[in-house]
Scaffold this motif. Structure first.
Motif, PDB file in Angstrom:
ATOM      1  N   ASN A  18      26.647  70.610   6.696  1.00  0.00           N
ATOM      2  CA  ASN A  18      26.744  71.036   5.301  1.00  0.00           C
ATOM      3  C   ASN A  18      28.174  71.382   4.911  1.00  0.00           C
ATOM      4  OD1 ASN A  18      24.027  70.692   4.624  1.00  0.00           O
ATOM      5  ND2 ASN A  18      23.499  72.677   5.502  1.00  0.00           N
ATOM      6  N   TYR A  21      30.065  68.099   4.456  1.00  0.00           N
ATOM      7  CA  TYR A  21      29.629  67.432   3.227  1.00  0.00           C
ATOM      8  C   TYR A  21      30.237  68.111   2.004  1.00  0.00           C
ATOM      9  CZ  TYR A  21      26.792  65.441  -0.455  1.00  0.00           C
ATOM     10  OH  TYR A  21      26.387  64.806  -1.611  1.00  0.00           O
ATOM     11  N   VAL A  25      33.145  65.319   1.888  1.00  0.00           N
ATOM     12  CA  VAL A  25      32.420  64.086   1.572  1.00  0.00           C
ATOM     13  C   VAL A  25      31.898  64.051   0.141  1.00  0.00           C
ATOM     14  CG1 VAL A  25      30.469  62.635   2.252  1.00  0.00           C
ATOM     15  CG2 VAL A  25      31.809  63.803   3.999  1.00  0.00           C
ATOM     16  N   ARG A  26      31.347  65.142  -0.328  1.00  0.00           N
ATOM     17  CA  ARG A  26      30.680  65.171  -1.639  1.00  0.00           C
ATOM     18  C   ARG A  26      31.536  64.582  -2.749  1.00  0.00           C
ATOM     19  NH1 ARG A  26      27.037  69.336  -4.299  1.00  0.00           N
ATOM     20  NH2 ARG A  26      27.084  70.258  -2.240  1.00  0.00           N
ATOM     21  N   ILE A  40      26.855  61.649   8.434  1.00  0.00           N
ATOM     22  CA  ILE A  40      28.135  62.289   8.725  1.00  0.00           C
ATOM     23  C   ILE A  40      28.196  62.645  10.202  1.00  0.00           C
ATOM     24  CG2 ILE A  40      29.640  64.262   8.228  1.00  0.00           C
ATOM     25  CD1 ILE A  40      27.987  64.562   5.577  1.00  0.00           C
ATOM     26  N   PHE A  47      31.978  59.232   7.921  1.00  0.00           N
ATOM     27  CA  PHE A  47      30.682  59.096   7.273  1.00  0.00           C
ATOM     28  C   PHE A  47      30.442  57.670   6.808  1.00  0.00           C
ATOM     29  CE2 PHE A  47      33.596  60.116   3.860  1.00  0.00           C
ATOM     30  CZ  PHE A  47      33.174  59.308   2.809  1.00  0.00           C
ATOM     31  N   VAL A  72      22.419  63.550   4.663  1.00  0.00           N
ATOM     32  CA  VAL A  72      22.247  64.189   3.362  1.00  0.00           C
ATOM     33  C   VAL A  72      21.810  63.114   2.374  1.00  0.00           C
ATOM     34  CG1 VAL A  72      23.442  65.368   1.459  1.00  0.00           C
ATOM     35  CG2 VAL A  72      24.056  65.898   3.824  1.00  0.00           C
ATOM     36  N   ILE A  74      22.169  62.176  -1.232  1.00  0.00           N
ATOM     37  CA  ILE A  74      23.152  62.546  -2.243  1.00  0.00           C
ATOM     38  C   ILE A  74      22.454  62.981  -3.537  1.00  0.00           C
ATOM     39  CG2 ILE A  74      25.114  61.716  -3.609  1.00  0.00           C
ATOM     40  CD1 ILE A  74      25.584  59.721  -1.171  1.00  0.00           C
TER      41      ILE A  74
END
Length: 91
Positions: A18, A21, A25-26, A40, A47, A72, A74
């Motif tokens: 988390n 991310y 990444v987000r 990831i 990722f 995750v 998205i």
């Protein structure tokens, strides 16, 4: 084929996944990939994004065979859901 073993507790795995991310990444994936899966590696931050969990996993493991993979969906709070209720966006 050798079986990969987890190197972290479930709590540490989730925390790392988390954190990566949210921090790295987000911002790169969220705009154009709503509902897709991101895999990831919690050790490197590498990722892969794909339409489903299996494809994302295969792409990441092709690059990093020993990846410790966190998934995750998205734009959603969970990768999968159970029961009649649909997933609701939280982010």
């Amino acid at each position: 084929m050798a079986v990969r073993q987890p190197r972290y507790s479930k709590e540490e795995f989730a925390r790392r996944g988390n954190e990566i991310y949210d921090a790295q990444v987000r911002s790169q994936v969220e705009a154009d990939n709503h509902g897709r899966i991101v895999a990831i590696d919690i050790e490197t931050g590498a990722f892969e994004v794909a339409d489903d969990l299996l494809a994302a996993s295969k792409h990441l493991l092709a690059r990093l065979p020993n990846a410790q993979t966190w998934f995750v969906r998205i734009g959603y709070p969970a990768v999968d859901h159970f029961g009649a209720r649909s997933l609701r966006t939280t982010r």
